[in-house]
Design an enzyme around this catalytic site. Structure first.
Site, PDB file in Angstrom:
ATOM      1  N   ASN A 111      -6.116-132.313 -51.305  1.00  0.00           N
ATOM      2  CA  ASN A 111      -4.917-132.094 -50.486  1.00  0.00           C
ATOM      3  C   ASN A 111      -3.910-133.208 -50.737  1.00  0.00           C
ATOM      4  O   ASN A 111      -2.707-132.967 -50.859  1.00  0.00           O
ATOM      5  CB  ASN A 111      -5.328-132.041 -49.014  1.00  0.00           C
ATOM      6  CG  ASN A 111      -4.373-131.290 -48.145  1.00  0.00           C
ATOM      7  OD1 ASN A 111      -3.715-130.370 -48.588  1.00  0.00           O
ATOM      8  ND2 ASN A 111      -4.312-131.681 -46.886  1.00  0.00           N
ATOM      9  N   LEU A 120       2.984-125.499 -51.022  1.00  0.00           N
ATOM     10  CA  LEU A 120       1.548-125.430 -50.737  1.00  0.00           C
ATOM     11  C   LEU A 120       1.352-126.352 -49.537  1.00  0.00           C
ATOM     12  O   LEU A 120       1.182-127.556 -49.678  1.00  0.00           O
ATOM     13  CB  LEU A 120       0.727-125.896 -51.944  1.00  0.00           C
ATOM     14  CG  LEU A 120       0.988-125.142 -53.236  1.00  0.00           C
ATOM     15  CD1 LEU A 120       0.191-125.754 -54.390  1.00  0.00           C
ATOM     16  CD2 LEU A 120       0.673-123.669 -53.088  1.00  0.00           C
ATOM     17  N   PRO A 121       1.438-125.802 -48.339  1.00  0.00           N
ATOM     18  CA  PRO A 121       1.697-126.566 -47.107  1.00  0.00           C
ATOM     19  C   PRO A 121       0.548-127.443 -46.608  1.00  0.00           C
ATOM     20  O   PRO A 121      -0.107-127.134 -45.618  1.00  0.00           O
ATOM     21  CB  PRO A 121       2.043-125.471 -46.104  1.00  0.00           C
ATOM     22  CG  PRO A 121       1.259-124.289 -46.584  1.00  0.00           C
ATOM     23  CD  PRO A 121       1.266-124.383 -48.075  1.00  0.00           C
ATOM     24  N   CYS A 122       0.352-128.575 -47.254  1.00  0.00           N
ATOM     25  CA  CYS A 122      -0.711-129.481 -46.824  1.00  0.00           C
ATOM     26  C   CYS A 122      -0.432-130.094 -45.455  1.00  0.00           C
ATOM     27  O   CYS A 122      -1.350-130.582 -44.806  1.00  0.00           O
ATOM     28  CB  CYS A 122      -0.959-130.552 -47.884  1.00  0.00           C
ATOM     29  SG  CYS A 122       0.478-131.479 -48.369  1.00  0.00           S
ATOM     30  N   HIS A 123       0.811-130.010 -44.986  1.00  0.00           N
ATOM     31  CA  HIS A 123       1.117-130.529 -43.644  1.00  0.00           C
ATOM     32  C   HIS A 123       0.445-129.691 -42.552  1.00  0.00           C
ATOM     33  O   HIS A 123       0.326-130.139 -41.426  1.00  0.00           O
ATOM     34  CB  HIS A 123       2.633-130.589 -43.412  1.00  0.00           C
ATOM     35  CG  HIS A 123       3.324-129.275 -43.514  1.00  0.00           C
ATOM     36  ND1 HIS A 123       3.713-128.726 -44.720  1.00  0.00           N
ATOM     37  CD2 HIS A 123       3.697-128.388 -42.564  1.00  0.00           C
ATOM     38  CE1 HIS A 123       4.307-127.559 -44.501  1.00  0.00           C
ATOM     39  NE2 HIS A 123       4.304-127.342 -43.200  1.00  0.00           N
TER      40      HIS A 123
END
Length: 154
Positions: A111, A120-123
């Site tokens: 991540n 690619l929404p790692c949040h």
């Protein structure tokens, strides 16, 4: 939220003079892209879609992109793309979804190597207790992105 950070939208509305709205110029072909789709077009589309995201007009991205990493990293990043807008999952949830339940730390490391952090929404990935943990851009940005999505969720 830190002082000076925009409350909602760091991008102005698109105008007729928006370079992203201009026709694409010749550029290198994007690796793995559809035949004839050029890198310049992809970058303009990326810019446009990110601006729409920050204006609350877009929840998913469909411009062509490629990511390079190990098979494990790519599996994590593929699952990141599946986390719904304004939702969150834990690192363990992500590990389970790729079939590696015990690889929670490796999922966190993958991540952290994600270079397409909004797309690619790692949040959207949080600790097992639901608390915000680790974000390359700083936890205050992670919190801002999650609040931003909550504000615009349909």
């Amino acid at each position: 939220m830190p002082e000076g950070w925009p409350e909602v939208n760091p991008f102005p509305a698109a105008s007729d003079h928006d370079p992203a709205a201009a026709p694409a110029q010749s550029g290198a072909e994007l690796p793995g892209s559809a035949a004839g789709f050029e890198a310049h077009e992809a970058l303009l589309l990326c810019r446009r879609q990110l601006a729409e995201y920050f204006r609350g007009e877009r929840q998913t991205f469909d411009f062509p992109y490629a990511f390079d990493g190990t098979p494990f990293q790519r599996s994590v990043w593929t699952e990141l793309a599946a986390v719904p807008y304004a939702a969150s999952r834990s690192y363990k949830d992500l590990a389970v979804s790729i079939g590696s339940e015990r690889a929670v730390r490796a999922v966190g490391a993958a991540n952290g190597r994600n270079k397409l952090t909004i797309v690619l929404p790692c949040h959207r990935i949080v600790g097992a207790n639901g608390r915000l943990t680790g974000y390359a851009g700083g936890l205050w940005r992670k919190e801002w992105l999650l609040r931003h999505e909550a504000r615009f969720r349909g």
